[in-house]
Design an enzyme around this catalytic site. Sequence first.
Site, mmCIF file in Angstrom:
data_model
loop_
_atom_site.group_PDB
_atom_site.id
_atom_site.type_symbol
_atom_site.label_atom_id
_atom_site.label_comp_id
_atom_site.label_asym_id
_atom_site.label_seq_id
_atom_site.Cartn_x
_atom_site.Cartn_y
_atom_site.Cartn_z
ATOM 1 N N GLY A 30 73.040 -13.822 13.286
ATOM 2 C CA GLY A 30 72.710 -13.578 11.890
ATOM 3 C C GLY A 30 72.823 -12.104 11.556
ATOM 4 N N GLY A 32 72.154 -10.613 8.497
ATOM 5 C CA GLY A 32 71.489 -10.242 7.255
ATOM 6 C C GLY A 32 70.725 -8.940 7.464
ATOM 7 N N PHE A 33 69.678 -8.728 6.670
ATOM 8 C CA PHE A 33 68.918 -7.493 6.794
ATOM 9 C C PHE A 33 68.328 -7.327 8.190
ATOM 10 C CE2 PHE A 33 68.463 -7.693 2.033
ATOM 11 C CZ PHE A 33 69.165 -6.520 1.795
ATOM 12 N N GLU A 187 65.211 -12.283 -12.471
ATOM 13 C CA GLU A 187 66.449 -11.511 -12.550
ATOM 14 C C GLU A 187 67.605 -12.365 -13.052
ATOM 15 O OE1 GLU A 187 65.499 -8.166 -9.107
ATOM 16 O OE2 GLU A 187 66.576 -10.007 -8.563
ATOM 17 N N ASP A 317 63.397 -13.938 7.668
ATOM 18 C CA ASP A 317 62.912 -15.118 6.964
ATOM 19 C C ASP A 317 62.591 -16.283 7.887
ATOM 20 O OD1 ASP A 317 63.269 -13.735 4.619
ATOM 21 O OD2 ASP A 317 65.199 -14.646 4.152
ATOM 22 N N ALA A 333 63.172 -8.578 1.978
ATOM 23 C CA ALA A 333 64.055 -7.677 2.724
ATOM 24 C C ALA A 333 63.284 -6.746 3.646
ATOM 25 C CB ALA A 333 64.910 -6.870 1.742
ATOM 26 N N GLN A 334 62.189 -6.158 3.189
ATOM 27 C CA GLN A 334 61.496 -5.167 4.000
ATOM 28 C C GLN A 334 60.931 -5.735 5.304
ATOM 29 O OE1 GLN A 334 60.979 -1.907 4.360
ATOM 30 N NE2 GLN A 334 62.583 -1.640 2.833
#
Length: 432
Positions: A30, A32-33, A187, A317, A333-334
């Site tokens: 993975g 991602g972040f 958003e 996550d 994200a953090q």
Amino acid sequence: MVKTVDQDQSTQSQSGDLRQGSRPRVVVVGAGFAGLAAIEVLRDAPVELVVVDRHNFTTFQPLLYQVATAGLNAGDVAYPLRTVLRRARHAHFIQGTLAEVDAKRRFIGLEDGRIVDYDYLILGIGASASFFGIPGAEERSHTIYTLDAAVDVRNHIFQRFEYAASHGVHDGVLTFVVVGGGATGVELAGAIAELAHRALYTDFTMLGPDDVKVVLIEQRGRLLEAFHEDLSEYARRELRARGVTVLLNETVESVEEGLIVLKSGREIRNGLVLWAAGIAVPPVVSKLGLPTGRGGRIMVGSDLRVVGSDRIFAVGDVALSTNRDGAPLPQLAQPALQGGEHAARQILALLAGSETEPFRYRDKGIMATIGRRAAVAELAGGVRLHGTPAWVSWLLLHVAFLLGSRNKASVLMNWSWHYLSWGKGPRVILGG
């Protein structure tokens, strides 16, 4: 390094000869972040780094809603993984999808039958949408958790406009329903409302402002529940000023073809349902044989190692990590960034013969944008911003976290162009 083998045989004996020297192998699944943060720590470490992802690029997920609403191009939020790894001498990328984890024999299996053995494994496979078992929600609504999905949503939005321009406005064809009043939902709703008015101003002058409706549905009593109440109320007012109908304390009963039914009995005919009501772990997690807890997330110890596994870390996550009060960390994200970095450092500590350290999450704040010159931000230390200051802060932070100078420059140029030439922009249907 990667090979299809008889799983009754020793994985290491079959693939060990493909290693680069005697370096221990760390596999990151993975990108991602969480995965990127781990990669950054391990890039120059004395390990063989193997990165596995189903795409050959990493996606900046916080800006996918702008791809979906034609504010940015797909390439602006994607960055090649091979470029990420280019500076690392002992790193490899494998495009593939995780199918299994064998903790005893220390290998992962991919959907196409390949296996990859590891000395240490970091799982950062992200999340998918949660539809809460609501009839029709998964089949008849759209999400934006991947780049392909965001482009698909953009196509659907403009297809609805083109249909209305050719056949007239009926059966709610220009009604866009967003389910979920968290950051993603707010958003999306704000961006669609602004996009609709820009499109009507320049491209679809045969349609009127009253023809387009954006409805935001939230089951709780306020939007952006993670934010202070004052910021939540500000977001609600700004959305209403942009023409968004905000329905609070409403729950979706079912999603039917062209119709969404609420538990209150209200029915909304629509042309498109966008689902931003919650996230879940990918379905493959339940097949990995790893311990799971709340929401199906993988249970981890204080150092982020999977419970019962000395060599597997779960981050982002997919991991059920907690704060000092024992509450699960948010799937944002953090926590993913900090968790990925922490897991990588613990692996280096273990390789050096040291003990691991517990993960301590540092809350740096949260942000959400509502539209042009409107955003909310709640920063560390209790600092709260809204309006233009929060919007500018949001813009600068997101540009700073983008990978690649070209992407940063492209996003800045696109945002500047949209701001200065309000009402203009590329609105094309891609892929037929």
